[in-house]
Design an enzyme around this catalytic site. Sequence first.
Site, PDB file in Angstrom:
ATOM      1  N   ASP A 135       0.832  -1.197   0.000  1.00 53.57           N
ATOM      2  CA  ASP A 135       0.000   0.000   0.000  1.00 53.57           C
ATOM      3  C   ASP A 135       0.875   1.259   0.000  1.00 53.57           C
ATOM      4  OD1 ASP A 135      -2.818   0.959   0.365  1.00 53.57           O
ATOM      5  OD2 ASP A 135      -1.995   1.846   2.188  1.00 53.57           O
ATOM      6  N   GLU A 175       1.885  -0.459  -5.003  1.00 51.27           N
ATOM      7  CA  GLU A 175       0.937   0.588  -5.396  1.00 51.27           C
ATOM      8  C   GLU A 175       1.758   1.860  -5.588  1.00 51.27           C
ATOM      9  OE1 GLU A 175      -3.063   3.015  -3.992  1.00 51.27           O
ATOM     10  OE2 GLU A 175      -1.552   2.469  -2.523  1.00 51.27           O
TER      11      GLU A 175
HETATM   12  C1  GLC Z   1      -4.211   3.010  -0.807  1.00 45.66           C
HETATM   13  C2  GLC Z   1      -5.432   2.120  -0.773  1.00 45.66           C
HETATM   14  C3  GLC Z   1      -6.601   2.936  -0.337  1.00 45.66           C
HETATM   15  C4  GLC Z   1      -6.320   3.486   1.050  1.00 45.66           C
HETATM   16  C5  GLC Z   1      -5.008   4.255   1.084  1.00 45.66           C
HETATM   17  C6  GLC Z   1      -4.538   4.491   2.492  1.00 45.66           C
HETATM   18  O1  GLC Z   1      -4.311   3.992  -1.771  1.00 45.66           O
HETATM   19  O2  GLC Z   1      -5.624   1.509  -2.017  1.00 45.66           O
HETATM   20  O3  GLC Z   1      -7.797   2.201  -0.341  1.00 45.66           O
HETATM   21  O4  GLC Z   1      -7.351   4.340   1.444  1.00 45.66           O
HETATM   22  O5  GLC Z   1      -3.979   3.550   0.455  1.00 45.66           O
HETATM   23  O6  GLC Z   1      -4.106   3.300   3.069  1.00 45.66           O
END
Ligand code: GLC
Length: 533
Positions: free
Chosen positions: A202, A256
């Site tokens: 994440d 991500e």
């Molecule tokens: C990422 C996740 C999202 C979350 C954020 C904070 O972007 O995909 O759903 O709110 O991180 O953890």
Amino acid sequence: MSGQWWRHAAIYQIYPRSFADGTGDGIGDLAGLRNRLGYLKDLGIDALWLSPWYTSPMADAGYDVADYRDIDPLFGTLADAEAFLAEAHALGIRVIVDIVPNHCSDQHPWFQAALAARPGSPERELFWFRPGRGEHGELPPNDWQSNFGGPAWTRVPDGEWYLHLFAPEQPDWNWNHPEVRADFTRTLRFWLDRGVDGFRIDVAEALVKDPALPDFADLPIGVPAPWLDQDGVHEIYREWRAIADSSPQEAIFVGELWLTDPERFARYLRPDELHTGFNFPFLSAAWDAGELRTVVDQTLATHAPVGAPATWVLSNHDVTRVVTRYGRADTRHTWDLTREAHAADLALGTKRARAAALLSLSLPGTVYVYQGEELGLPEVQDLPEEVLADPRWERSGHTDRGRDGCRVPLPWSGDAPPFGFSPAGVRTWLPQPADWKALTAEAQSGDPGSMLTLYRTALRLRHQTADLLAGGLRWLPSDPEVLAYARGDSFVCVVNLGVEPVELPEYAEILLASGDLVAGKLPADTAVWLRTA
Ligand code: GLC
């Protein structure tokens, strides 16, 4: 499945609270997921990625973790998770779990200890506590803004402030601290020992901050924001890669990474760092042949020098569902467009989403399918305000409706809500539209024209067609409005993004089409897979 399975896997994203409810409380859980493993096997995916299942107060639907090494009671127990892993593996399905290293929950025992401790104490060093500015420290330490709206700092009763790039319930870890690093190493090992096949990281680009915490507004334009893509983050991923490589299961990472600079992005995919990163330029591209061709070319060019496979992603739990996005006047993903409802022609969007499925499932690399994409679910744009649960809604002062519209519980069967998601009579945590009865997995199974049948067939062909596992693609001559490419010796995909039907290249057999051909031609917003020899 063996030998670098992650270079061409089809990976299905489970959003646990919205997949299937086995305990009858209106929220998805591990019992529900275990009941539906047969569906996932039949769908033909190679692996699952699960959004967080850890102990959490759910301020951000589990992306606020209070215990990284246990399961939230909403979803089940650690024993349920172990049973699920064993059952998935027995079916030949690998499992990637989410890891949330940028921040934890404000209920995490270490943050609670930091709150209870004094300013300057070792407990506070694990996070980013700072005195405020202004005469009485009443102003935040710098000008950083939270991703969910408002300042990225919250003040505690003794006057100090702490940093949170997301909600105040999600304090950022201080990754300069060895104990933070050591604890995440323990967490990785804990789940690897339980057999997980990888981790989705994440907010992977934000762990390391510029320790000077400078004001963003003062920095020259073009330098990375001081909370993003700092060089020190790569050292963490090198350490993590060594841990994954030492696991018997060939565990992988997928980052991500919402970085716009392709070269900066590729640095995360160097051979001793992450295996893969999500392709957000592809997810963000408009339904436009020129734009998509550029993204495909740029993606392949970015990945080739580091030897990493590309990923192809149309949507996830944070963005507007594709059927709706492709039915709008503006078919891009931008965060601005996710703030509120926009008119969408769902028939058109569905047609395009079908074509996009054949596009993304035949490009070289790994493909991600977000739960419900295979059912052609639209974004639920008219959820009543009182049910909105995404922190974006509150944090934005009710100007951003947030991401709940793509998180509505899946429709499985029957004629009325809860459509087999929960036992009859149970209210699901977000309400399902009554007209989803045509979109249930049951209604679509066996219907040759359904989205589910298209996905099942495409995934089966993807596995059977050796050309689709080979690297690279060759563009074929075509109208500018058409994407036409060959893979291997005898596979061709043609996608018509224009308005007029187009001739197909010579072929031996039509393997699959997203819609009917008209007098042998490929109509607008339609894609076809061909065997050419
Ligand atoms: C990422 C996740 C999202 C979350 C954020 C904070 O972007 O995909 O759903 O709110 O991180 O953890």
